[in-house]
Design an enzyme around this catalytic site. Sequence first.
Site, PDB file in Angstrom:
ATOM      1  N   GLU A   1       9.224  16.042  16.197  1.00 30.14           N
ATOM      2  CA  GLU A   1       9.646  15.898  14.800  1.00 30.14           C
ATOM      3  C   GLU A   1       8.838  16.887  13.951  1.00 30.14           C
ATOM      4  O   GLU A   1       7.614  16.889  14.007  1.00 30.14           O
ATOM      5  CB  GLU A   1       9.374  14.469  14.324  1.00 30.14           C
TER       6      GLU A   1
ATOM      7  N   LYS B   1       0.845  -1.194   0.000  1.00 24.70           N
ATOM      8  CA  LYS B   1       0.000   0.000   0.000  1.00 24.70           C
ATOM      9  C   LYS B   1       0.882   1.246   0.000  1.00 24.70           C
ATOM     10  O   LYS B   1       1.558   1.550   0.987  1.00 24.70           O
ATOM     11  CB  LYS B   1      -0.901   0.032   1.244  1.00 24.70           C
TER      12      LYS B   1
ATOM     13  N   GLU C   1       9.807   1.457  10.983  1.00 24.97           N
ATOM     14  CA  GLU C   1      10.847   2.476  10.809  1.00 24.97           C
ATOM     15  C   GLU C   1      10.133   3.814  10.954  1.00 24.97           C
ATOM     16  O   GLU C   1       9.334   4.186  10.095  1.00 24.97           O
ATOM     17  CB  GLU C   1      11.485   2.278   9.425  1.00 24.97           C
TER      18      GLU C   1
ATOM     19  N   CYS D   1      13.495  10.661   7.521  1.00 26.06           N
ATOM     20  CA  CYS D   1      13.537  10.272   8.930  1.00 26.06           C
ATOM     21  C   CYS D   1      14.916  10.480   9.518  1.00 26.06           C
ATOM     22  O   CYS D   1      15.045  10.687  10.719  1.00 26.06           O
ATOM     23  CB  CYS D   1      13.054   8.842   9.099  1.00 26.06           C
TER      24      CYS D   1
HETATM   25  P1  NDP Z   1       1.701   8.279   8.326  1.00 28.97           P
HETATM   26  O1  NDP Z   1       2.448   7.520   9.352  1.00 28.97           O
HETATM   27  O2  NDP Z   1       0.274   8.600   8.568  1.00 28.97           O
HETATM   28  O3  NDP Z   1       1.760   7.536   6.909  1.00 28.97           O
HETATM   29  C1  NDP Z   1       2.727   6.591   6.507  1.00 28.97           C
HETATM   30  C2  NDP Z   1       2.029   5.444   5.769  1.00 28.97           C
HETATM   31  O4  NDP Z   1       1.137   4.791   6.660  1.00 28.97           O
HETATM   32  C3  NDP Z   1       1.165   5.901   4.598  1.00 28.97           C
HETATM   33  O5  NDP Z   1       1.176   4.909   3.587  1.00 28.97           O
HETATM   34  C4  NDP Z   1      -0.202   5.986   5.228  1.00 28.97           C
HETATM   35  O6  NDP Z   1      -1.268   5.929   4.328  1.00 28.97           O
HETATM   36  C5  NDP Z   1      -0.189   4.766   6.111  1.00 28.97           C
HETATM   37  N1  NDP Z   1      -1.171   4.805   7.182  1.00 28.97           N
HETATM   38  C6  NDP Z   1      -1.780   5.876   7.741  1.00 28.97           C
HETATM   39  N2  NDP Z   1      -2.645   5.489   8.703  1.00 28.97           N
HETATM   40  C7  NDP Z   1      -2.581   4.142   8.757  1.00 28.97           C
HETATM   41  C8  NDP Z   1      -3.211   3.147   9.551  1.00 28.97           C
HETATM   42  N3  NDP Z   1      -4.092   3.461  10.498  1.00 28.97           N
HETATM   43  N4  NDP Z   1      -2.908   1.854   9.334  1.00 28.97           N
HETATM   44  C9  NDP Z   1      -1.998   1.510   8.405  1.00 28.97           C
HETATM   45  N5  NDP Z   1      -1.380   2.400   7.607  1.00 28.97           N
HETATM   46  C10 NDP Z   1      -1.640   3.702   7.797  1.00 28.97           C
HETATM   47  O7  NDP Z   1       2.481   9.592   8.041  1.00 28.97           O
HETATM   48  P2  NDP Z   1       1.888  10.908   7.339  1.00 28.97           P
HETATM   49  O8  NDP Z   1       1.945  10.713   5.885  1.00 28.97           O
HETATM   50  O9  NDP Z   1       0.582  11.325   7.929  1.00 28.97           O
HETATM   51  O10 NDP Z   1       2.965  11.960   7.827  1.00 28.97           O
HETATM   52  C11 NDP Z   1       2.835  12.489   9.133  1.00 28.97           C
HETATM   53  C12 NDP Z   1       4.162  12.549   9.817  1.00 28.97           C
HETATM   54  O11 NDP Z   1       4.727  11.239   9.924  1.00 28.97           O
HETATM   55  C13 NDP Z   1       5.230  13.325   9.109  1.00 28.97           C
HETATM   56  O12 NDP Z   1       5.101  14.675   9.316  1.00 28.97           O
HETATM   57  C14 NDP Z   1       6.450  12.740   9.730  1.00 28.97           C
HETATM   58  O13 NDP Z   1       6.649  13.317  10.988  1.00 28.97           O
HETATM   59  C15 NDP Z   1       6.128  11.289   9.898  1.00 28.97           C
HETATM   60  N6  NDP Z   1       6.623  10.452   8.788  1.00 28.97           N
HETATM   61  C16 NDP Z   1       7.800   9.813   8.977  1.00 28.97           C
HETATM   62  C17 NDP Z   1       8.335   9.092   7.942  1.00 28.97           C
HETATM   63  C18 NDP Z   1       9.637   8.396   8.091  1.00 28.97           C
HETATM   64  O14 NDP Z   1      10.357   8.253   7.116  1.00 28.97           O
HETATM   65  N7  NDP Z   1       9.950   7.909   9.269  1.00 28.97           N
HETATM   66  C19 NDP Z   1       7.687   8.991   6.641  1.00 28.97           C
HETATM   67  C20 NDP Z   1       6.414   9.676   6.562  1.00 28.97           C
HETATM   68  C21 NDP Z   1       5.931  10.377   7.616  1.00 28.97           C
HETATM   69  P3  NDP Z   1      -1.929   7.291   3.794  1.00 28.97           P
HETATM   70  O15 NDP Z   1      -0.864   8.009   3.070  1.00 28.97           O
HETATM   71  O16 NDP Z   1      -3.026   6.789   2.940  1.00 28.97           O
HETATM   72  O17 NDP Z   1      -2.408   8.029   5.019  1.00 28.97           O
END
Ligand code: NDP
Length: 480
Positions: A383, A172, A247, A281
Site C-alpha cells: 500500500e 483519539k 478498518e 483505504c
Molecule cells: P496509523 O495506523 O499509525 O495511524 C492511525 C491511527 O492510529 C492514528 O490515530 C494514530 O495515532 C493511531 N495509532 C498509532 N499507533 C497506535 C498504537 N500503537 N495504538 C493505538 N493507536 C495508534 O497510520 P499512519 O498515520 O502512521 O499512516 C501510515 C499508513 O497507514 C499510511 O501510509 C496508510 O498506508 C495507512 N493508513 C490507512 C488508513 C485507512 O484508511 N485504512 C488511514 C491512515 C493510514 P497518531 O496519529 O498519533 O500516530
Amino acid sequence: MTFANFIRGQWSASRSGATFGDENPAIRGSSLAEFQSSTVDDVRDAVDAAAQAFPSWRRTPVTERKHHVQTFLTLLRDSREELSRIVTLENGKTIRESRAEVDSALVEGTHHVNQIEAFYEGSGPGAFSSKTWMQYEPVGVAGIISPWNFPMNVMCRKTLPALLTGNTVVFKPATFTPWSGVFMATLLEKAGLPPGVFNCVTGAGSTIGHALVTDPRVRAISFTGSTAVGKQIQQQAAENLTRTQLELGGKNALIVMEDADLAQAVDAAITAGFSNAGQWCTSTSRVLLHRPIARPFLERLVARCEKMTVGDGLSEATDMGPVAGPAQYRDVRAAIRQAEAAGARMVAGDPEPRAASPEPSGYFIRPTVFADVTPDMAIFREEIFGPVLAICEFDSIDEAIALGNRSMYGLSSAIFTTSHETARTYIDGIEAGLAHVNVHTGYKEPAMPFGGVKQSGAGLPENSETGLEFFVDRKAVYVR
Ligand code: NDP
C-alpha cells in the site's frame, strides 16, 4: 491558539503540560494551532469519565439519545463550510473533497438515526414471546481511534452508532489532524450530551494508544488506520477479550475489460486514484488492463493526469492537494523511487519533487502512473497511500481476477465491462469486501456494510446494520 482535551464535559490541559503543532501540508513548516500531548494518565481520566457516565447513558431512552445525535447532525450541517476549511487546512485535501467528506458524514449519520428504532424492534420483551427474548445492551466504554485521511467522517461513522446504542466514548484523533477531531468534540458538547458521555484526548497513538486499548473498562475498540497498527491493537485488545472493529489498508484493483466504456473507466481511475491525493483505504492503486485496450486507456489516463492542477486545497481550482504531511511525503517519494529502480516505467508524474502551486513549499506530489508493473514489484504489493497508480496487463478475466487477488489485502475492487457474464465471474471470484461493476473503487452507500477481508480488516463492518451491532451485546432473557 491552543486547544484542550475534552473530558467529563470540561476542556482541560494534559497533565504533561506539553503540546504539539498541526502543520498545514500545503505550507511546509507552518503551524495552525497547538494541541495537547496527552499522557496515559489523561487517557485514564477520560476512561474514568466515560465509565462513570455509562450507567446513566445506557438507561437514557433511545429516543433521547437519538435526539442528541440529531442535534449534533444539525450543528454539523450548519458548520459545513467552517469544518471543511479546517479539514483542508490540516489534511491538505481540496475544499471540494472536504465538503464531500462532511456530506458523507451527514448521510451516514442520518442513516443510523433513521434505523435506530427499527434496530431495537428485534430486541426486548415481546420480540420472541412474553417469556423469552433477546435484549440488545450497550457494551460499555468504546475507544475510537481515527485516521487523518478522513478525519471527521471516520470519527462520525464510529462514534454516532456507539452513542445511539448507549455506549460512552473516548475518542483519539490522528496527530496529523487533531483540529477536526477537537471541532467534532465542540459540536457534541453543543448538542448537549451529558458530561463524560463523549471525551476527546489528543496525542501520539504510540504513547497513549496502549492505555486506551488495554483498559479493562473499554469493551470495544473501533480503529481505522494501517494494517500494522491494527494487528498490534488486536493483540493488545485480546488481553481483556475486548472486541475490535478494524478498518485497515488496501491495494485495490480496478480491472478494465476490452468491452468497457473506456471514458468511464478512465474517469474511475482518476477519481479513485487521485481524490484525497490517493490517501484513502478504498482508493484505486492497481489498474489491470485487458491487453487490447491497454494502450488507448493509458494514453487517455496520462493526458488526464497531465491536465490536473496540483496545489493548495483551499483554491477551488485545485484538482489535487498535497499529501497529508512530511512522513507521507517521504514514504510516497520513496515508493516512487523504488518503483523506478525495480524497472517500472513512469508514464505520468514527476521524477523530482516539484511544488506545483504558487506556494512552493508544500508536500505536493503530481499524479503518478507506472506502466510495465509486474506482480513481484513492491509497487504492486504494498500500500503506498498516495497518488500513484500501478498498471499491469492481462489476457483473460481469470488472469485478471488472479492478479487482483494476488495481495494480502482485500478491501475494495472494481471492474469495467459491458458483459454480465464477465461481471458475474468477477463478483464471485474477487477477494474483497467491496465489489463494484462500472463504479469506482471508492464508492459506498451507508446501508451497505463497509469493511475488508484478508488483512484489510477484522470485526463487524462499519455502516449498515453491522455498524450498530458492533456496539451491542445480545442478552438472552428467560422469565418464569
Ligand atoms: P496509523 O495506523 O499509525 O495511524 C492511525 C491511527 O492510529 C492514528 O490515530 C494514530 O495515532 C493511531 N495509532 C498509532 N499507533 C497506535 C498504537 N500503537 N495504538 C493505538 N493507536 C495508534 O497510520 P499512519 O498515520 O502512521 O499512516 C501510515 C499508513 O497507514 C499510511 O501510509 C496508510 O498506508 C495507512 N493508513 C490507512 C488508513 C485507512 O484508511 N485504512 C488511514 C491512515 C493510514 P497518531 O496519529 O498519533 O500516530
